[in-house]
Design a protein around this motif. Structure first.
Motif, mmCIF file in Angstrom:
data_model
loop_
_atom_site.group_PDB
_atom_site.id
_atom_site.type_symbol
_atom_site.label_atom_id
_atom_site.label_comp_id
_atom_site.label_asym_id
_atom_site.label_seq_id
_atom_site.Cartn_x
_atom_site.Cartn_y
_atom_site.Cartn_z
ATOM 1 N N SER A 93 -58.820 35.005 1.235
ATOM 2 C CA SER A 93 -58.697 36.423 1.518
ATOM 3 C C SER A 93 -59.727 36.807 2.577
ATOM 4 C CB SER A 93 -58.925 37.233 0.240
ATOM 5 O OG SER A 93 -58.864 38.619 0.500
ATOM 6 N N VAL A 94 -59.285 37.475 3.622
ATOM 7 C CA VAL A 94 -60.162 37.895 4.715
ATOM 8 C C VAL A 94 -60.262 39.413 4.688
ATOM 9 C CG1 VAL A 94 -60.533 37.879 7.208
ATOM 10 C CG2 VAL A 94 -59.500 35.891 6.091
ATOM 11 N N PRO A 95 -61.462 39.984 4.464
ATOM 12 C CA PRO A 95 -61.599 41.447 4.467
ATOM 13 C C PRO A 95 -61.238 42.033 5.828
ATOM 14 C CG PRO A 95 -63.528 40.372 3.499
ATOM 15 C CD PRO A 95 -62.713 39.294 4.130
ATOM 16 N N GLY A 96 -60.945 43.315 5.842
ATOM 17 C CA GLY A 96 -60.565 43.976 7.074
ATOM 18 C C GLY A 96 -61.657 43.922 8.133
ATOM 19 N N PHE A 97 -61.252 43.811 9.386
ATOM 20 C CA PHE A 97 -62.207 43.752 10.491
ATOM 21 C C PHE A 97 -61.489 44.113 11.783
ATOM 22 C CE2 PHE A 97 -60.130 39.665 10.419
ATOM 23 C CZ PHE A 97 -59.974 39.317 11.750
ATOM 24 N N SER A 98 -62.276 44.422 12.816
ATOM 25 C CA SER A 98 -61.765 44.628 14.166
ATOM 26 C C SER A 98 -62.306 43.528 15.063
ATOM 27 C CB SER A 98 -62.197 45.994 14.717
ATOM 28 O OG SER A 98 -61.618 47.041 13.969
ATOM 29 N N MET A 99 -61.479 43.070 15.998
ATOM 30 C CA MET A 99 -61.845 41.951 16.868
ATOM 31 C C MET A 99 -61.518 42.282 18.314
ATOM 32 S SD MET A 99 -60.322 38.031 16.843
ATOM 33 C CE MET A 99 -61.359 37.432 15.503
ATOM 34 N N GLN A 100 -62.397 41.909 19.220
ATOM 35 C CA GLN A 100 -62.093 42.045 20.640
ATOM 36 C C GLN A 100 -60.864 41.199 20.966
ATOM 37 O OE1 GLN A 100 -66.016 40.876 22.044
ATOM 38 N NE2 GLN A 100 -66.304 42.906 22.911
ATOM 39 N N ASP A 101 -59.965 41.761 21.774
ATOM 40 C CA ASP A 101 -58.691 41.087 21.970
ATOM 41 C C ASP A 101 -58.752 39.965 22.994
ATOM 42 O OD1 ASP A 101 -58.949 42.567 24.263
ATOM 43 O OD2 ASP A 101 -56.985 43.533 24.155
ATOM 44 N N ARG A 102 -59.883 39.768 23.648
ATOM 45 C CA ARG A 102 -60.030 38.661 24.583
ATOM 46 C C ARG A 102 -61.491 38.231 24.611
ATOM 47 N NH1 ARG A 102 -62.909 40.427 28.652
ATOM 48 N NH2 ARG A 102 -62.736 42.564 29.443
ATOM 49 N N PRO A 103 -61.777 37.044 25.156
ATOM 50 C CA PRO A 103 -63.162 36.574 25.190
ATOM 51 C C PRO A 103 -64.014 37.356 26.190
ATOM 52 C CG PRO A 103 -61.594 34.752 25.431
ATOM 53 C CD PRO A 103 -60.821 36.011 25.597
ATOM 54 N N VAL A 104 -65.309 37.264 26.006
ATOM 55 C CA VAL A 104 -66.274 37.842 26.935
ATOM 56 C C VAL A 104 -66.233 37.042 28.232
ATOM 57 C CG1 VAL A 104 -68.744 38.245 27.342
ATOM 58 C CG2 VAL A 104 -67.729 38.709 25.091
ATOM 59 N N THR A 105 -66.289 37.749 29.365
ATOM 60 C CA THR A 105 -66.173 37.105 30.668
ATOM 61 C C THR A 105 -67.542 36.805 31.277
ATOM 62 O OG1 THR A 105 -66.153 39.198 31.872
ATOM 63 C CG2 THR A 105 -64.028 38.352 31.095
#
Length: 347
Positions: A93-105
């Motif tokens: 089970s993975v708790p809710g989170f927000s993630m950047q949609d692409r890698p850092v440049t």
């Protein structure tokens, strides 16, 4: 200072040119409770989810018992392949989170180094390197950490001063490639390759965290579900298997493959570079060493290594499968590894 907008450098105005993601006027997007930083939108898994993070496939299972002629079997070309640390199968089970949609440049990491005063003048570094190199001496037999890196530990060791022509004048920083160094500006929207410690420092400066191994698995599942709805094959056009012989723009890498989506979506998760996680490389519950190569994983379960997921531009496609786990030490600087940040879901 620039941000990435639809694959091009643009003013760092705090907004992304994304017609499917709405802003409330202060740079915070409302696409499912996500956050916005450095020109990036996000994808959010809401309140949580359950993901499959491993596989039951193993090397020994993929060896046929015998050929049709009764001779001892060898690995079949199309046989399933997997290392012992990829199993046994499990769901978490993975708790809710927000993630950047692409890698850092590279461009964003350059701005970070300027912000924290972590980047020395390229001319100074070049002069110190020239002074420490005996006349007529060739390159070292193996990589050595330059003296300036001790004082400026956040600078990726794939970066080096750019020297112009016969004059020998230093024109700024560049990044190494197989074809020689190129100016950072030419690779501005490539993913930046760092150690895990350098990636962690960037995230902390921006109020982010590195994703867990399970969060990266979830993100890939999202991307592939999106691809399925668009009728795209998995790994189609991804930058791996020496396809390009170098990284490419993080948006172009996505738009050519299974993470291409019309609107907010997870981009550049497979190929271009491995992705650092915050998860120590450890055995899954029920782990059994593979008798064919028992030391492959067990020698690295001491807590000094962390798990990476995805694949790099130099990775064979057979290793870009969902369950494959790479692993390196946190400070190791010579990895084709990128990163992105996450935040816990707002409660």
């Amino acid at each position: 200072q620039s941000s990435l907008v639809n694959g091009h450098k643009g003013p760092a105005n705090g907004h992304a040119a994304d017609a499917s993601s709405k802003s409330n006027g202060d740079g915070v997007h409302t696409n499912g409770g996500g956050f916005h930083t450095n020109g990036m939108s996000v994808h959010t898994n809401g309140t949580g989810t359950v993901v499959d993070v491993s596989s039951e496939d193993s090397d020994s299972d993929s060896l046929p018992a015998a050929h049709a002629d009764g001779q001892p079997g060898h690995r079949a070309a199309a046989a399933l392949f997997g290392w012992d640390n990829e199993g046994p199968a499990r769901r978490v089970s993975v708790p809710g989170f927000s993630m950047q949609d692409r890698p850092v440049t590279i461009g964003e990491f350059f701005a970070f180094l300027q912000e924290v005063r972590g980047l020395p003048p390229a001319a100074t570094v070049a002069a110190e390197a020239a002074a420490s190199q005996p006349a007529g001496a060739g390159p070292p037999a193996k990589p050595t950490v330059p003296a300036w890196a001790t004082e400026f530990p956040l600078v990726p060791l794939s970066w080096q001063p750019m020297v112009q022509g016969e004059s020998g004048s230093v024109v700024g920083w560049g990044v190494r490639t197989l074809f020689g160094p190129i100016p950072l500006e030419r690779a501005w929207t490539w993913p930046v390759f760092t150690s895990q410690q350098q990636a962690q420092a960037y995230c902390e400066q921006h109020g982010l965290q590195l994703p867990t191994e399970e969060q990266l698995v979830w993100a890939r599942q999202v991307a592939e579900r999106q691809a399925h709805t668009m009728g795209l094959p998995q790994l189609s056009g991804q930058n791996l298997g020496l396809l390009k012989w170098h990284p490419q723009d993080v948006v172009l890498a996505s738009c050519s493959g299974h993470a291409a989506v019309a609107g907010p979506g997870m981009m550049d998760l497979v190929g271009n570079g491995w992705e650092w996680s915050s998860t120590p490389f450890h055995p899954f519950q029920g782990f059994t060493p593979d008798p064919l190569y028992p030391e492959y994983s067990t020698d690295f379960f001491a807590g000094r290594h962390v798990a990476l997921r995805g694949a790099s531009w130099a990775t064979h496609p057979c290793l870009a499968r969902h369950s494959f786990r790479n692993y390196y030490q946190r400070a190791y600087p010579y990895v084709f590894a990128k990163f992105r940040g996450v935040k816990p879901a707002q409660v």
